[in-house]
Design a protein around this motif. Structure first.
Motif, PDB file in Angstrom:
ATOM      1  N   GLN A  33       0.850  -1.183   0.000  1.00 50.36           N
ATOM      2  CA  GLN A  33       0.000   0.000   0.000  1.00 50.36           C
ATOM      3  C   GLN A  33       0.890   1.240   0.000  1.00 50.36           C
ATOM      4  N   PRO A  34       0.368   2.392  -0.456  1.00 57.06           N
ATOM      5  CA  PRO A  34       1.160   3.624  -0.364  1.00 57.06           C
ATOM      6  C   PRO A  34       1.638   3.856   1.068  1.00 57.06           C
ATOM      7  N   GLY A  35       2.904   4.199   1.196  1.00 56.53           N
ATOM      8  CA  GLY A  35       3.503   4.400   2.507  1.00 56.53           C
ATOM      9  C   GLY A  35       4.370   3.240   2.950  1.00 56.53           C
ATOM     10  N   ASP A  36       4.177   2.037   2.375  1.00 56.98           N
ATOM     11  CA  ASP A  36       5.022   0.900   2.724  1.00 56.98           C
ATOM     12  C   ASP A  36       6.436   1.113   2.195  1.00 56.98           C
ATOM     13  N   VAL A  37       7.395   0.512   2.852  1.00 56.23           N
ATOM     14  CA  VAL A  37       8.796   0.588   2.435  1.00 56.23           C
ATOM     15  C   VAL A  37       9.213  -0.785   1.922  1.00 56.23           C
ATOM     16  N   LEU A  38       9.720  -0.825   0.692  1.00 58.13           N
ATOM     17  CA  LEU A  38      10.095  -2.075   0.046  1.00 58.13           C
ATOM     18  C   LEU A  38      11.607  -2.221   0.013  1.00 58.13           C
ATOM     19  N   ALA A  39      12.068  -3.454   0.183  1.00 54.69           N
ATOM     20  CA  ALA A  39      13.490  -3.757   0.020  1.00 54.69           C
ATOM     21  C   ALA A  39      13.723  -4.104  -1.447  1.00 54.69           C
ATOM     22  N   VAL A  40      14.504  -3.290  -2.136  1.00 59.41           N
ATOM     23  CA  VAL A  40      14.716  -3.437  -3.578  1.00 59.41           C
ATOM     24  C   VAL A  40      16.175  -3.779  -3.835  1.00 59.41           C
ATOM     25  N   ARG A  41      16.394  -4.798  -4.679  1.00 59.66           N
ATOM     26  CA  ARG A  41      17.748  -5.147  -5.097  1.00 59.66           C
ATOM     27  C   ARG A  41      17.788  -5.244  -6.609  1.00 59.66           C
ATOM     28  N   ILE A  42      18.611  -4.419  -7.231  1.00 61.40           N
ATOM     29  CA  ILE A  42      18.786  -4.462  -8.683  1.00 61.40           C
ATOM     30  C   ILE A  42      19.561  -5.727  -9.029  1.00 61.40           C
ATOM     31  N   THR A  43      19.085  -6.496  -9.984  1.00 61.02           N
ATOM     32  CA  THR A  43      19.697  -7.800 -10.288  1.00 61.02           C
ATOM     33  C   THR A  43      20.565  -7.746 -11.535  1.00 61.02           C
ATOM     34  N   GLU A  44      21.202  -6.618 -11.785  1.00 62.14           N
ATOM     35  CA  GLU A  44      22.187  -6.510 -12.845  1.00 62.14           C
ATOM     36  C   GLU A  44      23.249  -5.524 -12.378  1.00 62.14           C
TER      37      GLU A  44
END
Length: 788
Positions: A560-571
């Motif tokens: 939902q808006p406001g959540d914090v996501l853990a993002v990892r670029i895979t290249e």
């Protein structure tokens, strides 16, 4: 030898032949829908599964920049991996004679002599390239057919910055490319999606992949854990520029087919029961009236010694015969429709063997249900026939005791003319029959609205994607991420009015225990050619490092808006960061995330780069623009919004249109069957009254008004219920047909309601015309005769 009761049954069937056929038509429609959908589904599944088995279709797919062949041995040692097939694969552009826009070409290496490999091609014409020739290739048959390229043609292409010329010596099909969705639009575009296979030695030499591979396919052992294998493949290929691997379920061509198969399954499960329920109601109505009309005959049979069961069997047999006729016609019609659907699908789902099959299991289940429904509908009449006493039945029926109804006590009653009063009295005195008719007509309208909704919603979805959210006319993809020099060069191409750079990067996005492999698209701040929208139609805001998630991706993650996501670029450097969700876009296709292109570049850490550009090109200079990009070694792919839509309308939309015609016709059959049977029942019940009115001086039109006025009132009363039911059915179908990265809009457009109403009233009118004509043909002397 035919007994007396069987002779009576045959005479009743002949006398009621048109009503019987109308009910049998409903049963036939229900059976036909189920058989058509299930037969097409079985044909597709059988052709696909046989094809996959014969050609060794892989279970896992991965792409990378370049890795030595020794890495394939590491992949083979992953637990659960049975076979590994490394391939040299590169993409580029190819100018094709007769086409303005260059085709996107994918050049794939064939297995070395003596190796079978995975995803084996099936040669349909010509021959395979000679192993010692570097200029021969086999091309995908769908591309050759769509682009009208004969065998023996020489095609020049720019792949990985190198100009290559190949002579096409054969046409082939591939399990990996049964459908070839465009990477830029996601829609099939056969004329501009070229797949070529050539000997490994030729491709490796031309593309600098000697002793290396850039794509790999893996076959898993039975019982292998696919997620663990995917994770291991990604870990091994990461140092070599590997993109996230995918399983068979997410492979583009297979996924396209599977969604099609699942949609047919929904139709075969949802629609037939509706037809059979309405048919059961009509059987109850017709046989109930027949028993009341034949009370004296039933009593006479019993007086001559026939048992209660023997007298009741007449009506039970009649119901079963109607169901059997409907089953036979429905099975044959469904087989014919299924064969037609299979032939149409074969035009863009290319399998070596794609034969129409008959869904025997579905037919037997539908036939069994129809027989049960017919018996259930007949039970009321059977019970009444059993309860008839010979002494009571052979006496003339007691005159009906009439009393004033609710409407007759209202002040408006005095303003009604005599024919209208007769209509109102009939509705008041038979409320259950009126309610059953309203329900049947409402079901017909609901099916009409729901069927029309499917096509209108798909068309509206494509219009929203390509005309509201995506306003570019053309797009290009670079071979490698490029700096602003490449963007400036793109803006200077002939006919380019404006260009907006984009940056795409594969990523792993996690929220809590939910992890998704997706892609992040970086868009230019203030972009006008492509911008995700919110549910209220406003543009989704890009705020700093915030992410805008597509509806599908947000649903998968539960974000939902406001959540914090853990993002990892895979290249590249495999950068990672925690990024907030700023908005959820109201889109219908794809599971993706969007963010400010500059913020994405800072996260990746490779400079201010772009992987492509979205363009607005002057239509009058498009040919010059296409000629220019075909010569540019930095461009690996190009897409046209207009070409993608044209391809969709001539392939996918063509099949959808045919399906919608079938379902609209079936839905109209319900309206016809209900309206015709009600009108014929009303005529049989009121023939004496109508003849009396004619003798008293009423005109034929007055009698038609009395007869059909009741039907008209019930049709109008059923319309609001039918519209509400259609909206509910449309929402149910949208939910049933939507998938993880594809959803139908749940809102029913006004055109679906309007078209549904038009067909609904037209069908009722068609059903009423033959009954109205019979009013003028009444034999008043015969009708007015009565039993002493």
């Amino acid at each position: 030898m035919i007994g007396a009761l069987d002779m009576k049954l045959l005479r009743d069937l002949w006398r009621l032949k048109w009503q019987v056929l109308a009910i049998a038509l409903l049963i036939a429609c229900g059976v036909a829908v189920g058989v058509m959908s299930a037969s097409t589904q079985i044909s597709m599944e059988t052709a696909r599964d046989d094809y996959y088995r014969q050609t060794g279709f892989a279970d896992v797919f991965a792409t990378l920049k370049r890795a030595p062949l020794a890495v394939a041995d590491q992949l083979a040692r992953i637990p659960g991996v049975a076979e590994v097939d490394p391939r040299a694969v590169k993409g580029g552009l190819m100018q094709v004679a007769g086409q303005a826009r260059p085709a996107t070409v994918l050049l794939i290496s064939l297995p070395d002599p003596g190796r079978r490999g995975l995803n084996r091609i099936v040669l349909t014409a010509g021959r395979e390239p000679a192993p010692d020739r570097a200029d021969e290739a086999v091309a995908l048959k769908t591309f050759l057919d769509a682009a009208h390229i004969p065998l023996g043609s020489r095609l020049a292409m720019v792949v990985d910055g190198r100009r290559i010329e190949m002579r096409i010596v054969g046409a082939a099909l591939s399990p990996e490319y049964v459908v070839v969705p465009s990477g830029e639009t996601g829609l099939p575009d056969d004329a501009h999606q070229a797949i070529l296979w050539a000997p490994r030695r030729a491709i490796a030499y031309a593309l600098g992949l000697g002793g290396a591979f850039s794509s790999v396919a893996l076959k898993l052992q039975p019982g292998a854990r696919e997620p663990a294998v995917l994770a291991a493949v990604d870990r091994i290929l990461a140092p070599y520029g590997g993109s996230p691997s995918v399983g068979r379920a997410d492979q583009a061509s297979n996924k396209f087919q599977q969604e099609r198969i699942e949609r047919l399954g929904v139709m075969s499960a949802v629609v037939p029961p509706i037809f059979l329920a309405v048919a059961a109601g009509l059987i109850n109505l017709i046989l109930g009236r027949l028993v009341e009309a034949e009370r004296d005959q039933i009593g006479l049979f019993k007086a001559f010694g026939y048992s209660d069961l023997a007298a009741a069997q007449i009506y039970l047999k009649m119901a079963l015969l109607v169901a059997l006729i409907g089953d036979a016609v429905g099975g044959l019609f469904g087989q014919w429709l299924g064969a037609g659907m299979t032939a149409l699908l074969a035009q863009y789902l290319r399998f070596p063997q794609f034969e129409a099959r008959f869904a025997w299991a579905t037919f037997l289940v539908a036939a069994g249900i129809s027989l049960v429904a017919a018996v259930a509908g007949a039970m009321g009449a059977v019970r009444r026939a059993v309860r008839v006493s010979p002494a009571v039945a052979m006496r003339p029926p007691a005159p009906t005791a009439f009393r004033r109804g609710v409407i007759e006590r209202l002040p408006v009653w005095s303003a009604l003319d005599q024919p209208t009063r007769m209509i109102v009295r009939s509705l008041e005195r038979f409320p259950l029959r009126a309610l059953a008719t309203i329900c049947g007509l409402a079901v017909s309208l609901s099916l009409l609205v729901g069927s029309r909704f499917l096509f209108d919603s798909l068309d509206g979805m494509v219009g929203k994607i390509f005309f509201e959210e995506q306003r570019w006319s053309d797009s290009v993809t670079f071979v490698e991420p490029r700096d602003f020099v490449a963007i400036a060069q793109t803006r200077r191409l002939p006919g380019v009015l404006t260009a907006e750079p984009t940056r795409g990067a594969p990523a792993e996005i996690r929220l809590g225990r939910h992890t998704e492999k997706s892609g992040i698209t970086g868009l230019q701040p203030g972009a006008l050619l492509s911008r995700p929208e919110l549910t209220n139609g406003t543009l989704a805001p890009f705020k700093g490092r915030g992410l805008v998630l597509s509806h599908a991706l947000a649903a998968r993650l539960g974000a939902q808006p406001g959540d914090v996501l853990a993002v990892r670029i895979t290249e590249g450097r495999r950068a990672s960061a925690d990024l907030p969700v700023t908005a959820i876009s109201d889109d219908y296709f794809g599971a993706a995330a969007y963010m400010d292109r500059r913020a994405l570049n800072r996260l990746i850490g490779e400079g201010d780069l772009a992987t492509g550009a979205q363009l607005l090109v002057d239509p009058n200079r498009r040919r010059a623009f296409y000629a220019a990009i075909a010569r540019m070694p930095t461009i690996a792919g190009a897409a046209s919004r207009a070409d993608a839509l044209a391809s969709w309308r001539t392939s996918v939309a063509q099949t959808l249109n045919l399906e919608m015609v079938f379902f609209l016709g079936f839905a109209a059959a319900i309206g016809f069957g209900v309206a015709y049977n009600l009108a014929r029942t009303a005529l049989a019940d009121r023939a004496r009254d109508l003849a009396t009115l004619r003798v008293l001086g009423f005109s034929p039109m007055d009698c038609v008004y009395i007869l059909l006025g009741e039907l008209s009132i019930l049709a109008l009363a059923a319309a609001p219920l039918g519209l509400l039911g259609g909206i509910g059915l449309a929402e149910g179908l949208a939910a049933s047909l939507s998938r993880e990265d594809f959803r139908l809009p749940g809102d029913v457009p006004p055109i679906s309601l309007g078209v549904g109403l038009m067909i609904y009233f037209a069908t009722i009118a068609v059903a009423a015309v033959p009954v109205a004509r019979r009013v003028g043909d009444l034999d008043m002397v015969a009708v007015l005769k009565t039993r002493d």
